[in-house]
Structure formats: structure tokens, C-alpha cells
Design an enzyme around this catalytic site. Structure first.
Site, PDB file in Angstrom:
ATOM      1  N   GLU F  35      54.990  51.033   2.769  1.00 37.69           N
ATOM      2  CA  GLU F  35      53.813  51.916   3.764  1.00 37.69           C
ATOM      3  C   GLU F  35      53.414  50.493   4.183  1.00 37.69           C
ATOM      4  O   GLU F  35      52.891  50.501   5.683  1.00 37.69           O
ATOM      5  CB  GLU F  35      53.039  52.931   3.480  1.00 37.69           C
ATOM      6  N   GLU F  65      51.563  55.422   9.518  1.00 38.36           N
ATOM      7  CA  GLU F  65      52.057  54.465   8.150  1.00 38.36           C
ATOM      8  C   GLU F  65      50.511  53.989   7.221  1.00 38.36           C
ATOM      9  O   GLU F  65      50.696  54.241   5.852  1.00 38.36           O
ATOM     10  CB  GLU F  65      53.148  53.746   8.024  1.00 38.36           C
ATOM     11  N   HIS F  68      49.864  56.784   5.551  1.00 37.73           N
ATOM     12  CA  HIS F  68      50.626  57.045   4.243  1.00 37.73           C
ATOM     13  C   HIS F  68      50.365  56.282   2.954  1.00 37.73           C
ATOM     14  O   HIS F  68      50.393  55.894   1.551  1.00 37.73           O
ATOM     15  CB  HIS F  68      52.575  56.662   4.331  1.00 37.73           C
ATOM     16  N   GLU F 136      63.018  51.610   7.783  1.00 37.65           N
ATOM     17  CA  GLU F 136      63.379  52.490   8.147  1.00 37.65           C
ATOM     18  C   GLU F 136      64.050  53.462   6.754  1.00 37.65           C
ATOM     19  O   GLU F 136      63.344  53.744   5.996  1.00 37.65           O
ATOM     20  CB  GLU F 136      63.164  53.722   9.025  1.00 37.65           C
ATOM     21  N   GLU F 166      59.800  59.508   6.804  1.00 34.64           N
ATOM     22  CA  GLU F 166      60.637  58.232   7.147  1.00 34.64           C
ATOM     23  C   GLU F 166      61.873  58.318   8.233  1.00 34.64           C
ATOM     24  O   GLU F 166      62.353  57.617   9.135  1.00 34.64           O
ATOM     25  CB  GLU F 166      61.216  57.361   6.121  1.00 34.64           C
ATOM     26  N   HIS F 169      60.531  58.703  11.639  1.00 32.60           N
ATOM     27  CA  HIS F 169      60.011  57.853  12.110  1.00 32.60           C
ATOM     28  C   HIS F 169      61.779  57.168  12.679  1.00 32.60           C
ATOM     29  O   HIS F 169      61.534  56.306  13.574  1.00 32.60           O
ATOM     30  CB  HIS F 169      59.521  56.780  11.209  1.00 32.60           C
TER      31      HIS F 169
END
Lengths: 190, 190, 190, 190, 190, 190
Positions: F35, F65, F68, F136, F166, F169
Site C-alpha cells: 500500500e 491507498e 489502506h 493493482e 485493488e 482500482h
């Protein structure tokens, strides 16, 4: 295993003395998106590819990238050959000369030694092929930067050839991705 | 440029499940004195060698080291193939699995990514050949450590072959050193 | 343990303002084949040498390399002392100034921090002595590059002294290698 | 320059075979807050200190840290000496053995080679002394962690001595900071 | 978690075309004592702080450092925007351009990629706060170097604001240190 | 600039004491496809994106992120909290404890500090978006490895949430790639 054939995949022509360009070309010799990154990445990823076709593709492209690495190394060598320490100093290669003379050593354009942190192998073929497609885009972009940094028609010509090969590799990795995804789907069905 | 021949220079035999050995073998795949260090070192040093014979020797040995790198990679792949995450956890490969699954990636035995800081190219052929002789001693020693870490007769056999090749390379670099020193003396005389 | 004696092993003389040379000298202060590499390498390898003589040699040379590291640091300090930011910018030391002002910090000539990846200790005395002989050749070569990058007679003189010491160390490591090999042979016989 | 005195600043006593502790002690031999970091940091920062007293302090403490580095190296050496590959494998030193046998090499406890990125020299004496005070706190803390990882009274005793020295150095750097700030104030007044 | 607010904490003004300054500013974008170092350091250390107040302080300052990182990135972007490859070559940004064009990438002023080796988290709040106080001094000093490298009043103004913030953070970490030490003393008493 | 909101984007639940899992989770805290890599990559690439929409997307995902990264850090912290040195030794965290106690520090699962060499910013939006799509995929794969390394339903649940993000994304970067390519085509036409 590999057999060496004593010729370059594409000729190297250097018409102008442009020492600074030798330094910039290091981006493709020992930089993050260099031919060394490409060769080591593909040759190390191939073991866990799920099909012989994909394994073969990575081996073939990896082997070709080694040939490109040799082409870039030859360009750098020719550009620096015969230069005096004073010329190297003036053209921002004094630091390089202090440690490597006019030898060819895998650093990036700023002098940072190559590291495997630039590449990855995850064991997931879909992921590794995405990594490779991105790698080819990055290598293409680096060649475009280098082409803009020189006006030597010989150097430009070789760089254009190398750039073109990255575009072809990108397409071939894209096709392999479709293949691998189909293969993985088939496996899940049966 | 290189042509890939689809066979290993020496067969890989793995008789025992010994996951931990896969980790140790990384020393020769992506470690300081690994086959990757050897291949990149010799292939990058050759440009500034003063004779065609020396250039050819570095190209030949560098190319053979690539084949050894492939042998070591194949051993690591075979040792890890089919292992479950639970087995990998138990045998100290959990950290490796988290990032690379059972793919083969150029780190050293502790997980440190390969760096070109391990090798050197100074433009002085006498110096570079000394570096290479030392490199072969270091690679030989690493193989001896690895041989002592396993009791799998198949793995031992392949490692012994690879160790033997390093001894041969050491001798050949020693002969090249004599040649190059003679050549440099001759040049100074005339 | 060590006792500091407040004098340099050899005098430092700087006659000309040559800022760029300060940058190049970093090759010997924090570069791959620097005095720092030499000192740390020998002082860390000595524990596993098989004879007291070899242990003593590594301690002595390692201690001398520390003194050489101090000489190189003093040269760099004198070359940069009193320079203005504008002068440092012009002479390619702007990046260095931004992070370290005119302090002495162990990077190589391109600004890459020193890493222990430059050195090795394998536990095999024959191998470690080969590594050391190669190291002395590399250090000698780096001094020869540096001597060619300057025309300041004071700087040249100090660099020549330091270069000469590397040649002596090379010879002493060669003698130690013979000793150690004899010792190891003797041990195997009895 | 330095003179080597053939004795340790403090005796090393190892009563228990605890291979894993050898690995952890690497934190102080080649880790971020190791004795190597301390020695290189102080010996490299001293050039730009504004007073002879401060220069002398950095030289003295830097020299003592070298002696501590030697103590830690000796402890690691004694802990690993005579261990078999099988024992090293079992105690999580297999990866280390593959590359370094039982030699002493400056990595951190996880096997990452020492890098000068751990230290700094900014040319500002107030800043560098703050860096040093923080460094001594970090070294103290690392010793406290190490003391908690062992129950060997001999190892504990040596580690306690080394920890105590860091506390003393912290205080001395604090005093030097006051001195240097007074000196800088005086300079601004006159 | 964080919410992005689309404004800079302090305005960026660039009046002069000074490409070389973009390179030097990298010291604060991806260098050892950069805003990136600060943000990652504080946000990673906060978990083990012993009081909610200290956790909150590290979160707040870490979040502000992210905003400063954005300010520095914006300055670098504005300074390089629109520059031609030829201009970048002339102003020592050719190597950077070869790999990153005019994108903003976290390297130090010499082109070395950012590494977490620059920062530390030891789990000891007294030690971590000392590390942070030293970090703020180093960041302050780096800003002072940068201010001396430019005569653009807009760039100078923004750098002065950022420098001032580091002084404030230093003070706040100092206060937190007193708090934490009192808290630890209290805990030992009861 | 950013505003911190004192809550996690997704709750962290840890039901089982599984110290070794804390070590593996470092892959997502300070590893190559962590991350931290994601946050720094997107927040640094956004400056050279050609449309406000693309800049906004990179800012939004980069900011998420960071959240995360905080979630992963919190998981690691909870898993190690309260563990004794003896427990940490037994579960392969002794080396980590020696240097960081139970603090959270951005290394990969093997203990290698995070480096910006893992990420890239090339100034070419098509290339950077390919890099992001690959990133990703790599992050998704890393989460899948981590999910297989634990049987704690709480940890699994949080990791599944992060994995899912992910995938989202990846899709959003794919859409942005189409947008950017259309925009670039439009620019070339007019």
C-alpha cells in the site's frame, strides 16, 4: 542454455562525439526500465508460466532483450571510446570515469547501480504479464526520451529500432495474456 | 546476440522435498556471488578488454554463467513446486511466498534483491581479471556451503558440477591475466 | 581497540581551488573501491583467518585503511571549505550541498551512499584473500583515475602515496595467501 | 590516524550456545543503529564541527565506537564458532551460512547489508549533534532489545556495558550541543 | 483515513526559470531528510506511542508533512514544466529526463531513490521522539541550504514557510518528549 | 493537502494470536507491491497527468491507498501487541524485535526497507496508467497470497476487503487509460 552468435541484432552507428549521450543511454543499460531489467525479468518469470507457449515467449523475448542490452552497451562503449579524462570531466562523466574509466557498468543515468527491486515475479501469470506489458511501455517511453536527447542520426536510428521492438513485445505479451486467461478459464471449467 | 537452446547445460535432479534448500540456493540465484553476478559482470566487462581473445573469453564464460543461472533457477523451481502455503510457512518460506508465491525471483538467501553493487568494471583489464578470479573463488565457496547444507544426492551432484566449473573459470581467468599482462608489456616496449 | 593519534599518516596539500575534484574524490571516500570499503572489509574478515599472522595482517592493513580514509576525507574537506553555494552550484556540487553542505559524507562520486554490498566475507581464507587482492587492484585503479582527473601537484602527490600503499597491500595479501595455503596443506597432511 | 591495541575495551564472555543470538547481534554489527553506524557517523561528521573540542569529542567517541564494533563482532564470532551447517540451519542461520559461513559480515539482523543511508552529515553542528543524540538513544534501545533476547549472563553483561556507554555518549553530545550553541551565539555577537 | 482537500497548505510561486533548482528541491521530495521521510516516519511511528496525545501529535504532523510533500512536488513540477530536452540537458537534468521526463519522482538531489533506511521506528517513545527532533533539525537545515541555492523570491518565500514549520514541529516534539517522560515516570511509581 | 479523519476505512479484526502473520503482512506495509508503494506511486504521478479527471483519480486512489496502508499497519500492530521477546523469537520475529521492538516499520516480509525503486513515474500518462494497472494486479496477488497464509477469519475478512479494492482500482485505471488515449488522439487531430 544459450549460444553466443558473434554479431549484433542491429548495427550500431555513432556519427557524432556526444559524451553526455553515453551517460543518458545508461538509462537503458542499467536503469529501472533498461534492457537488463527486461532480460532478467522475463527469464526469471518464465518458470511459473502455465503453458509451454507462454514459457517459450518469455524465453524468446528475454533472450532478445539480452541482445538489446548488448546493443546499448556497444553504443555506450563507442561513444566514450578514446575520450580523455578532461573531456569526460567537461561532459559530466568525471564521476563515472573516477570509478569505471570508460568501461560499461550497469548503473542508471544518474549513476545508481541496477537493483532487482525494479522487477517482480509473483507466480500469477496474469499479473506477471500485466507487469510485462507495463514494462514494455516504460521501455518504449525511455527510448522516446533518449531519441529526443540526441540529434545523431546513427544513434537515433538504432534507438528507433529498439523502441519498435518494445512495441512488438507489448503486443505479444497482450496476446499471451488472452491465451493465459483462456487457459485458466478452461482449467476452471473442466 | 544469443540463441537459446532448449536444454540445460547439466541435468537437475531433485530427490528429496527440502523446501528450505530452495531458499539457500537463492544465494546462487540472486546473491552477491551468484550466477547472475557472474553473468552480468563478465558480459559487461568485455567491452574494454584489450585483446579479442580476452573479449571472447569473457563472452564465453558470461554466456555459460547464464546457463548456470538457469540451472540454479530450475533447481529452486523444482524444490518449491507443489508446496502448500502451510508447508512454505513451516520451512521459512512464508515471507517469500507472500511476495513471490513459488516463482523464482533474484534475491539472496535472506531475501535481499540483487544489486549491481556486487560487481565492478574498472576499465583496467588487469584489475577486472583479478576481480573475476576473486569472483570465481567466492562462487566456489558459496557452492561448497550449499553442498554442506543438503544431503539430497541429486542436488549435491548438480552443485558439484557447478562448483567444478567455477574452478575451471578461475584457471582460465588466471591464464587470461598472464596473456593480458604480456600484451600490455609488449605495447609498452614498441 | 584503537587509539587515535592526532596526525595524518601522510600530509594533505591542496594548491588549487578545484571543487569538482572534491566530488571525484568521493570515489575513494564512499565509493565501491574506497578506503571505507577497504577498512570495513579487512576489519570484518579477520575473525575467521586461520593464523594469528593473517589475523594480524588484516588488522594492520584495515587500521591503515582507516588512516587513508581520514586522509581522503581531509582532502575533500579542504577542497570544499569556504566555497559559496553559487560556486558549488557551478561546479556540480549543488545537489551535494543541498543535502550535506560542505560536510564530508560517505557517498560515491555520483552521490550513491556506501553499502556493504561492495564487500564480502566468506569464511574461506583463500577466497577472502583473493577478494582482498582484487580489492587492492580496484583501489589502485581508482587512484590512477583520480590522478588523471587533477593537475594540482599537491593532490597528485597525496594520491600517489595512497596508490603506492595499495600496491604494497596487494603484495602483502599475496604473501599471506601463500602462507595460508601452506598452512591449510599442512593441516590436511597431519 | 589510529594505532591498534591488541585488546578488547571490555571482555566478551559467552556461556551458552545460542546461535540465534549471533543473528540478533547483527543489529549492532551492521544494522541501522549499529556500532558501525555510530563509528562512521561520528568520524565523518567531525570535519565540519566549529570547535576543536567538538572535533575531538567526535573523534574520541567515533574511535570508541570502533572498539565497540570489535566487541560485538567478537561476540558474534564466538557464538557461531564451531557450529555445524545442520545446527546453523536449525537456528535460522542457514541463509547466512550459505553466503558467509561463520564469518562476521556487516548486515542487520535480517541480513540486509549496511548502508550509509542510515547516517547523515549536514554541515550544521547543531543539527549533527541532534542526529548524534538521537543515534545514541537508538543504540541504547537496540541494546535493551538484545538484552531481553538472551539469558546468557556473559552476553548480558557485555551488552549492559555497551548500553551504558551509549548513555554516557548521549550526555556528552548534549554537553557539546550547549557548547556549540554558546560558541555560535558568541560569534554572532562579535 | 484521510480526506483530500484540493488546495495547497501554502501557495507555490515560481518567478524565475531555474531548472537546476528543480533538481536541488528533490532533496526535500525524495532525499534523506525530505518531507516524504518525515510523513512516513511519523505516520509509521504513531502506533507504539504510549498516550493518545502523542499518537495524535504524530498523526497531525505526519499529515501536515504530506501536505508539505505536495507543496515541494508542485514546486518541482512548475519549475520543470515546459522545459525542452535541450534545456534539461544543459541544466543537468538530462539524466532525470531520460528516465522520468518532467514527472515528479521521489529521488534525492543526486537521483538516488528514496529508501526507508532513512527513517526508524524503535518502539521506544523516548527514542522515537529524539529521532523526530533530529529529523526536524535535519529538515530545517536542508531548507536553509535550498534557500541559499536560489534567488527566486517566490521559491524562497515558500521554502521559508516550510522551514518555519519544521522549527514548530521540533518544539512540539520537544514538548511531547517531556509529556512522555512524565507519563513513563508516573507509570513506574504506581 | 489532507485532513485526517480518526477512523479506519474498514475495521480491523484479529481473532487469533498469529505472530508470524504480522511478519507476512509487512509485504503489504513496506514490500514491493505494498500500500505504501501504491500511495507514493499515484500521489507522485498525478502532476503530469493530462486531464483534471486523471489527476483527480490518481489523487483519490492515492489517498485511499494511504488509508489502506493505515489498515495494514493497524493489523500488524494488533498482531504483535503484547507479545514477549521469547514469543517473537519463536515465531521468527526476533530479528525484527532487535531493531524495531513491536513498532510498525516499512520493510518487506523479509526485512528489506522500502525503496522508491519499486515504483516509477515516466511523464507519459499512457505508460504510467499501464504501470498502475500492473501495480493493482500485483497488489491483488499479494493479498491472495496473504489470505492463503492465515486462517484467522477476522484477518481474512479485512484482507478480502483490501483485495477487492485493488480490483476496483484496476478497473478505474483501465477506464482512465481509455479516456487519456482518446484525449491524446483528439489533441493530435486538432
Amino acid at each position: 542454455m544459450w549460444i553466443y552468435e558473434k554479431k549484433l541484432e542491429y548495427p550500431v552507428k555513432v556519427y557524432k562525439a556526444d559524451l553526455r549521450m553515453a551517460k543518458y543511454l545508461m538509462a537503458q543499460y542499467g536503469g529501472p526500465d533498461s534492457e537488463l531489467s527486461a532480460a532478467v525479468r522475463y527469464l526469471t518469470q518464465r518458470y511459473t508460466m502455465p503453458t509451454n507457449k507462454a514459457k517459450g515467449l518469455l524465453t524468446d523475448i528475454g533472450t532478445e532483450e539480452l541482445a538489446h542490452w548488448e546493443i546499448v552497451g556497444t553504443m555506450i562503449y563507442r561513444l566514450m571510446k578514446g575520450a580523455t579524462p578532461e573531456q569526460l570531466r567537461r561532459e559530466d562523466l568525471g564521476a563515472y570515469f573516477a570509478e569505471h574509466d570508460r568501461a560499461v557498468y550497469p548503473v542508471d543515468a544518474s549513476g545508481v547501480p541496477w537493483t532487482a527491486a525494479y522487477i517482480q515475479a509473483t507466480g500469477d501469470p496474469v499479473t506477471d504479464l500485466h507487469e510485462n506489458m507495463a514494462a514494455e511501455q516504460k521501455a518504449r517511453t525511455t527510448y522516446e526520451h533518449l531519441i529526443r536527447l540526441t540529434d545523431d542520426p546513427g544513434v537515433k536510428d538504432t534507438l528507433r529500432f529498439l523502441r519498435e521492438r518494445e512495441v512488438v513485445h507489448f503486443q505479444r505479451f497482450g496476446e499471451a495474456l488472452v491465451d493465459v486467461q483462456e487457459e485458466l478459464t478452461r482449467k476452471k471449467i473442466f
